[in-house]
Design a protein around this motif. Structure first.
Motif, PDB file in Angstrom:
ATOM      1  N   TRP A   3       0.641  -1.229  -0.071  1.00 17.97           N
ATOM      2  CA  TRP A   3       0.052  -0.129  -0.083  1.00 17.97           C
ATOM      3  C   TRP A   3       0.797   1.113   0.054  1.00 17.97           C
ATOM      4  O   TRP A   3       0.655   2.220  -0.602  1.00 17.97           O
ATOM      5  CB  TRP A   3      -0.928   0.035   1.175  1.00 17.97           C
ATOM      6  CG  TRP A   3      -1.640   1.305   1.450  1.00 17.97           C
ATOM      7  CD1 TRP A   3      -2.950   1.580   0.761  1.00 17.97           C
ATOM      8  CD2 TRP A   3      -1.471   2.431   2.047  1.00 17.97           C
ATOM      9  NE1 TRP A   3      -3.279   2.872   1.189  1.00 17.97           N
ATOM     10  CE2 TRP A   3      -2.431   3.360   2.151  1.00 17.97           C
ATOM     11  CE3 TRP A   3      -0.391   2.581   3.020  1.00 17.97           C
ATOM     12  CZ2 TRP A   3      -2.407   4.610   2.611  1.00 17.97           C
ATOM     13  CZ3 TRP A   3      -0.218   4.094   3.608  1.00 17.97           C
ATOM     14  CH2 TRP A   3      -1.191   4.804   3.471  1.00 17.97           C
ATOM     15  N   ALA A   4       1.971   1.238   0.811  1.00 14.63           N
ATOM     16  CA  ALA A   4       2.666   2.441   1.095  1.00 14.63           C
ATOM     17  C   ALA A   4       3.516   2.609  -0.317  1.00 14.63           C
ATOM     18  O   ALA A   4       3.574   3.711  -0.999  1.00 14.63           O
ATOM     19  CB  ALA A   4       3.943   2.214   1.930  1.00 14.63           C
ATOM     20  N   ARG A  33       1.085   4.287  -2.669  1.00 16.08           N
ATOM     21  CA  ARG A  33       0.897   5.641  -2.623  1.00 16.08           C
ATOM     22  C   ARG A  33       2.116   6.401  -3.099  1.00 16.08           C
ATOM     23  O   ARG A  33       1.882   7.494  -3.545  1.00 16.08           O
ATOM     24  CB  ARG A  33       0.749   5.968  -0.973  1.00 16.08           C
ATOM     25  CG  ARG A  33      -0.828   5.496  -0.498  1.00 16.08           C
ATOM     26  CD  ARG A  33      -1.649   6.335  -1.232  1.00 16.08           C
ATOM     27  NE  ARG A  33      -1.843   7.746  -1.191  1.00 16.08           N
ATOM     28  CZ  ARG A  33      -2.725   8.365  -0.389  1.00 16.08           C
ATOM     29  NH1 ARG A  33      -3.621   7.686   0.561  1.00 16.08           N
ATOM     30  NH2 ARG A  33      -2.742   9.613  -0.149  1.00 16.08           N
ATOM     31  N   ASP A  65       2.171   7.226  -6.489  1.00 12.06           N
ATOM     32  CA  ASP A  65       1.075   8.118  -6.997  1.00 12.06           C
ATOM     33  C   ASP A  65       1.289   9.559  -6.440  1.00 12.06           C
ATOM     34  O   ASP A  65       0.484  10.506  -6.591  1.00 12.06           O
ATOM     35  CB  ASP A  65      -0.172   7.800  -6.345  1.00 12.06           C
ATOM     36  CG  ASP A  65      -1.561   8.564  -7.227  1.00 12.06           C
ATOM     37  OD1 ASP A  65      -1.143   9.056  -8.441  1.00 12.06           O
ATOM     38  OD2 ASP A  65      -2.587   8.953  -6.598  1.00 12.06           O
TER      39      ASP A  65
END
Lengths: 248, 333
Positions: B174-175, B178, B181
């Motif tokens: 997930w990190a 992110r 992005d």
């Protein structure tokens, strides 16, 4: 009038080709200066020196009174000098809006790893900029899919996104169909006025120069031959012979 | 919303649940899955650099540095403690990443790849030759460490490694997602497409790449520590160029540039490797080789890309087919 950018005694040679020979030029705030001259006259070289891409063998460049001759493109950009390229330099895989957002993030130094690019506070400002260059309808398309004319405009918008004090444009209308040239430059001129940016542009189309330049500098063989108001310069006998040819 | 259009969104959670449940059905699979997770984390490090268009053929270096740090720590403190081993292992990978990174981010493409290879081979030789410190080619034993001061039995420890590793992998994935992005993550991508413009935005491409390099070193380090404690031994092979190549192989297998592809690739690779070496003995590398050839020729977007077009084809009978494909690709990335 104080000079925003000042070049003093620039010299550079590429082998036997003299691309700059004692170039002295002052760029005044708030004016659009056109640089004209035959191919190989050293126009792009001048842009490359002023933006730090090339180091002159002699001479100096000052921006706002500060020496920038030995600085890198990155440092010069940080001081407020932006550049649009003859061949648009964009991030092909990113959309038009993302290209501008990356520029805005660079300007504001948004390095936090968990902010989303699409949600930075400058988003509205960048949409407005896309509006100014008539490209809102392609905001979400990857720029590599767009036609050259639009890519040129987005390239200029990316430069403007940095909120520069001075913008160099290398042939803003090359690669644009001649029927669209005026329309494209109308858009650019409007955007420049709205952003209050001083500009220097290299141009081959004399019609464009006549219409958009406040001042003209004529280059040949690495030298600045003439400088003055468009009307005077474009009717000057030497300029007509060397640069414009038999058009007039 | 039709069922088919929901599938792409559910694919990753479903896969996670399946992987999490597998050890209940087949207890022997726990260690294999833990090793796949360890490799998946390291492959994610490769994926980060692939975003910048750079391939490192030496990232096993960080895998090994972290693994050996954990092993040293364990030997110095009579077994050691798991959490501190992970933290110190990753920290040492980052420190070495900074030293190597400051040098290699000045180079691109083949030079970048080869310089990374060179650094990893130096470390490989050091690990082999300094027998008194590193155990030479025999490596070092990694005794089962305490976990926050608690001593654990082997089955419980293996479960903890697997499920702990799974949770960490989800958080890390997930990190990284992110990070990709974020503005600096997008700038990492522009090193591949237009470094000149990046410099003309006033941004140092080298610094952007260095941040990516440190992230990738940390991820490889995390994978290395997990591998070391799961296997109970570290050997110079951890830093060998074949290991580096394996990481790149898995990254391409899974889908170059895709976060979930790193783990899907590692999982498939580990399963194929385990079974192929059991049933096909000496030729299993050849089988993998043909597999990679097939991926490069017919599915350059890797397993994740295959999955994306498969979902698109199933969904194309429905009105939302295109939408499903797009969403599958997005979810996959």
């Amino acid at each position: 009038m104080t000079a925003l950018l000042e070049a003093k005694g620039l010299e550079i040679h590429f082998g036997g080709v003299v691309a700059a020979s004692d170039v002295n030029l002052q760029i005044h705030e708030g004016k659009n200066l056109a640089i004209i001259g035959p191919n190989g006259a050293g126009k792009t070289t001048f842009l490359n020196i002023c933006t730090g891409y090339l180091k002159p063998s002699a001479g100096q460049v000052f921006f706002n009174g500060k020496g920038i001759t030995r600085k890198s493109p990155r440092e010069i950009t940080r001081l407020g000098v932006a550049r649009a390229f003859q061949i648009p330099q964009l991030f092909g895989e990113h959309t038009a809006l993302e290209n501008l957002l990356i520029a805005a993030a660079a300007r504001e130094r948004r390095w936090a790893p968990f902010t989303r690019l699409g949600q930075i506070p400058e988003r509205a400002e960048m949409m407005h900029l896309l509006e100014m260059v008539n490209c809102v309808h392609v905001a979400d398309r990857p720029v590599e899919e767009l036609p050259e004319g639009q890519r040129k405009l987005i390239d200029i918008a990316v430069a403007l996104a940095l909120k520069p004090k001075l913008l160099f444009m290398d042939e803003p209308t090359s690669g644009v169909a001649s029927s669209e040239k005026f329309a494209v430059l109308d858009i650019v001129a409007k955007a420049l006025t709205e952003s209050k940016v001083t500009s220097v542009f290299v141009e081959h189309d004399m019609g464009i120069v006549e219409r958009f330049a406040d001042e003209v500098a004529v280059w040949n063989r690495g030298e600045v031959l003439h400088r003055g108001m468009p009307d005077d310069i474009l009717s000057h006998a030497d300029v007509v012979r060397d640069v414009i040819g038999e058009e007039i | 919303m039709t069922f088919m259009s929901l599938v792409p969104r559910l694919a990753i959670p479903l896969l996670l649940i399946a992987v999490a449940l597998l050890p209940f059905l087949a207890p022997w699979s726990k260690v294999m899955l833990t090793l796949a997770l360890a490799k998946g984390l390291a492959v994610l490090g490769i994926v980060v650099l692939l975003h910048a268009g750079q391939v490192s053929f030496g990232h096993a270096l960080f895998f090994a540095v972290a693994a050996y740090s954990a092993a040293f720590l364990g030997q110095a403190f009579g077994g050691g403690e798991l959490v501190s081993m992970v933290l110190i292992g990753v920290a040492s990978a980052v420190v070495v990443g900074l030293l190597v990174g400051l040098f290699v981010v000045r180079y691109r493409y083949i030079f970048f790849g080869m310089l990374n290879l060179a650094f990893s081979m130096i470390v490989f030789s050091v690990l082999e030759k300094f027998y008194h410190y590193t155990g030479g080619s025999d490596g070092l034993q990694v005794a089962r460490p305490l976990v926050l001061g608690i001593e654990m039995e082997r089955p419980a420890f293996e479960s903890l490694l697997f499920y702990g590793g799974l949770v960490i992998a989800v958080i890390v994935a997930w990190a990284v997602h992110r990070y990709f992005d974020s503005p600096i993550g997008h700038m990492l991508k522009t090193i591949k497409t237009n470094e000149t413009r990046l410099e003309y935005l006033g941004v140092s491409a080298r610094r952007v790449l260095l941040v990516g390099y440190l992230v990738s070193a940390a991820l490889c380090g995390l994978g290395g520590v997990l591998m070391a404690v799961a296997q109970g031994i570290v050997t110079p092979e951890y830093a060998w160029w074949i290991r580096s190549g394996e990481l790149v192989f898995i990254a391409i297998l899974g889908g170059a540039g895709s976060v979930s592809g790193a783990f899907v690739g590692a999982l498939v690779y580990e399963v194929v490797r385990t079974y192929a070496s059991a049933f096909a003995g000496d030729v299993w590398q050849m089988i993998l080789g043909f597999f990679l050839l097939g991926i490069i020729l017919y599915a350059p977007r890797g397993l994740i890309g295959v999955y994306g077009s498969f979902m698109g084809r199933i969904g194309s009978n429905t009105a939302s087919g295109k939408e499903a494909k797009r969403r599958a690709m997005e979810a996959a990335e």
